[in-house]
Scaffold this motif. Structure first.
Motif, mmCIF file in Angstrom:
data_model
loop_
_atom_site.group_PDB
_atom_site.id
_atom_site.type_symbol
_atom_site.label_atom_id
_atom_site.label_comp_id
_atom_site.label_asym_id
_atom_site.label_seq_id
_atom_site.Cartn_x
_atom_site.Cartn_y
_atom_site.Cartn_z
ATOM 1 N N TYR A 169 19.680 -0.679 91.691
ATOM 2 C CA TYR A 169 21.136 -1.838 91.351
ATOM 3 C C TYR A 169 21.369 -2.180 90.466
ATOM 4 N N GLY A 170 22.207 -2.267 89.492
ATOM 5 C CA GLY A 170 22.920 -3.147 88.767
ATOM 6 C C GLY A 170 23.831 -3.923 88.712
ATOM 7 N N CYS A 171 24.328 -4.671 87.833
ATOM 8 C CA CYS A 171 25.786 -5.818 87.776
ATOM 9 C C CYS A 171 26.807 -4.647 86.438
ATOM 10 N N MET A 172 27.901 -4.383 87.130
ATOM 11 C CA MET A 172 28.525 -3.774 86.099
ATOM 12 C C MET A 172 29.125 -4.265 85.246
ATOM 13 N N VAL A 173 29.141 -3.955 84.160
ATOM 14 C CA VAL A 173 30.149 -4.475 82.794
ATOM 15 C C VAL A 173 31.172 -3.603 82.376
ATOM 16 N N ARG A 174 32.265 -3.788 81.682
ATOM 17 C CA ARG A 174 32.811 -2.970 80.451
ATOM 18 C C ARG A 174 31.906 -1.930 79.899
ATOM 19 N N LYS A 175 32.245 -1.236 79.861
ATOM 20 C CA LYS A 175 31.771 -0.128 78.888
ATOM 21 C C LYS A 175 31.898 -0.126 77.613
ATOM 22 N N GLY A 176 30.704 -0.764 76.960
ATOM 23 C CA GLY A 176 30.730 -0.910 75.237
ATOM 24 C C GLY A 176 30.688 -2.771 74.378
ATOM 25 N N ASP A 177 30.641 -2.990 75.524
ATOM 26 C CA ASP A 177 30.950 -4.919 75.750
ATOM 27 C C ASP A 177 29.904 -5.540 75.491
ATOM 28 N N ALA A 178 29.205 -5.196 74.181
ATOM 29 C CA ALA A 178 27.786 -5.216 74.476
ATOM 30 C C ALA A 178 27.382 -6.605 74.102
ATOM 31 N N ARG A 181 27.865 7.307 86.950
ATOM 32 C CA ARG A 181 28.732 6.017 86.227
ATOM 33 C C ARG A 181 28.510 5.173 84.487
ATOM 34 N N GLN A 182 27.545 5.756 83.863
ATOM 35 C CA GLN A 182 27.060 4.865 82.982
ATOM 36 C C GLN A 182 27.908 5.691 81.739
ATOM 37 N N LYS A 183 28.900 6.733 82.317
ATOM 38 C CA LYS A 183 29.751 7.576 81.258
ATOM 39 C C LYS A 183 30.899 6.628 81.647
ATOM 40 N N GLN A 184 31.441 5.620 82.658
ATOM 41 C CA GLN A 184 32.743 4.262 82.868
ATOM 42 C C GLN A 184 32.551 3.250 81.953
ATOM 43 N N VAL A 185 31.055 2.485 82.517
ATOM 44 C CA VAL A 185 31.056 1.641 82.681
ATOM 45 C C VAL A 185 29.579 1.916 82.584
ATOM 46 N N ASP A 186 29.469 0.214 81.472
ATOM 47 C CA ASP A 186 27.514 -0.192 81.352
ATOM 48 C C ASP A 186 26.822 -1.280 83.206
ATOM 49 N N PHE A 187 25.790 -0.739 82.834
ATOM 50 C CA PHE A 187 25.096 -1.562 83.750
ATOM 51 C C PHE A 187 23.510 -2.399 83.022
ATOM 52 N N SER A 188 23.778 -4.149 84.089
ATOM 53 C CA SER A 188 23.110 -5.027 83.182
ATOM 54 C C SER A 188 21.511 -4.105 83.606
ATOM 55 N N ILE A 227 34.718 0.400 90.147
ATOM 56 C CA ILE A 227 34.832 1.031 89.186
ATOM 57 C C ILE A 227 36.100 0.888 88.585
ATOM 58 N N PRO A 228 36.610 1.065 88.792
ATOM 59 C CA PRO A 228 38.222 0.710 87.787
ATOM 60 C C PRO A 228 38.375 -0.515 87.641
ATOM 61 N N LEU A 229 38.221 -1.268 88.451
ATOM 62 C CA LEU A 229 38.914 -2.682 88.215
ATOM 63 C C LEU A 229 37.664 -3.539 87.117
ATOM 64 N N VAL A 230 36.193 -2.594 86.983
ATOM 65 C CA VAL A 230 35.010 -3.117 86.010
ATOM 66 C C VAL A 230 36.234 -2.716 84.689
ATOM 67 N N SER A 231 36.280 -0.958 84.539
ATOM 68 C CA SER A 231 36.604 -0.580 83.555
ATOM 69 C C SER A 231 38.077 -1.043 82.590
ATOM 70 N N ASN A 232 38.846 -1.565 84.100
ATOM 71 C CA ASN A 232 40.404 -1.895 83.059
ATOM 72 C C ASN A 232 40.756 -3.529 83.097
#
Length: 318
Positions: A249-258, A135-142, A114-119
């Motif tokens: 399960y979902g793929c993680m992307v940075r939060k707010g990157d629509a 986790r949705q508070k830190q990253v977005d999910f596909s 999560i940190p590596l995706v977040s930054n």
């Protein structure tokens, strides 16, 4: 994700990729970096970062069979979720008009993913990561590509048939996972006096079970099946108990990157709509011999997985 008290079972990351790696750079062993690439600049979107660097960084696991793991070639991940990542790579190439886009692999763990995706060090992580509200508070999910139930694996003759049989037992799980949190909460609530061990990864947790250091291993049922498949005597081990929870399960992307999330979801949804392709991908990883030992997980597609394929959603399981 909401905890569901012990109730019947299921399967974020189902979706599919091609039986072989996609074309272009993604079809070859790509550069791997355990330490990761440079983080994204402040305010820089993922597509912009990829465009300027000429490289997309994919987070992968080393032992999340059959989703994302290392099999025959060092630093070269394989698996169902990895195939889906490569579908996204092809979509990004098209979106950015970059047919020669390079792929860099970055090994992640349950603790640092999560940190590596977040930054922005990792652009996309597709492995066995549960989409939940925390986790949705830190990253977005596909959109989800798989749904699982959290269960137990134990020796066939251990007398363990469910969570109620764990009183006074030593139980292992993987650090940094929802199973770790749920198991500790259950132990405290039911006052079972379990000795809970948190292993660094799924492989270490399974080894503790197989060598007798633990009497049960709690994890996502499909991951338990993957670890069981690696043993020389898989018939000696059983996956038991009504699921403590259902997770997607979902793929993680940075939060707010629509914009980037839209590309990721579009790639997954297009795969889901191709019935022949998604069925072939599922059969490849869950109902056929898989590397490195050619063991068949014999894990048919559940009704829950069929549902998220037919009706894609990025919501956590309830």
């Amino acid at each position: 994700m909401k905890l569901t008290a012990l109730k019947p079972f299921s399967l974020a990351c189902l979706a599919a990729l091609s039986l072989a790696a996609c074309g272009g750079e993604a079809s070859k062993p790509a550069e791997s970096s355990a330490s990761g690439a440079a983080p994204a600049a402040a305010g820089q979107g993922t597509l912009e970062k990829i465009k300027s660097s000429g490289t997309i960084v994919l987070g992968h696991r080393d032992s999340s069979i059959p989703f994302s793991y290392i099999a025959d070639q060092p630093n070269q991940p394989v698996g169902y979720a990895h195939d889906l990542q490569l579908k996204v790579v092809e979509a990004v190439k098209k979106e950015l008009n970059m047919p020669d886009l390079k792929v860099r692999y970055n090994l992640v763990t349950s603790q640092n993913r999560i940190p590596l995706v977040s930054n922005g060090t990792v652009d996309l992580e597709c492995g066995s990561t549960t989409n939940n509200l925390e986790r949705q508070k830190q990253v977005d999910f596909s959109n989800a590509f798989f749904e699982i139930g959290t269960r137990l694996m134990a020796a066939k003759d251990a007398g363990i048939n469910g969570f109620g049989d764990l009183k006074g037992k030593t139980v292992v799980t993987t650090a940094g996972t929802t199973s770790e949190r749920l198991l500790k909460e259950y132990n405290d609530k039911e006052k079972l006096g379990m000795n809970i061990i948190s292993a660094k990864d799924h492989g270490e947790a399974a080894l503790m079970l197989f060598n007798g250091r633990a009497q049960a291993f709690m994890m996502d049922d499909i991951l338990l099946a993957g670890e069981r498949a690696k043993t020389p005597n898989p018939d000696n081990w059983v996956i038991v108990g009504e699921p403590m929870s259902f997770e997607r399960y979902g793929c993680m992307v940075r939060k707010g990157d629509a914009p980037f999330k839209a590309v990721v979801d579009g790639a997954l949804d297009a795969t889901f709509k191709n019935t022949a392709e998604i069925d072939a991908l599922y059969k490849k990883w869950f109902e056929s011999p898989i590397p490195p030992k050619g063991v068949n997980l014999a894990f048919p597609m559940s009704a829950q997985v069929k549902e998220i394929i037919a009706n894609p959603t990025d919501r956590a399981a309830e």
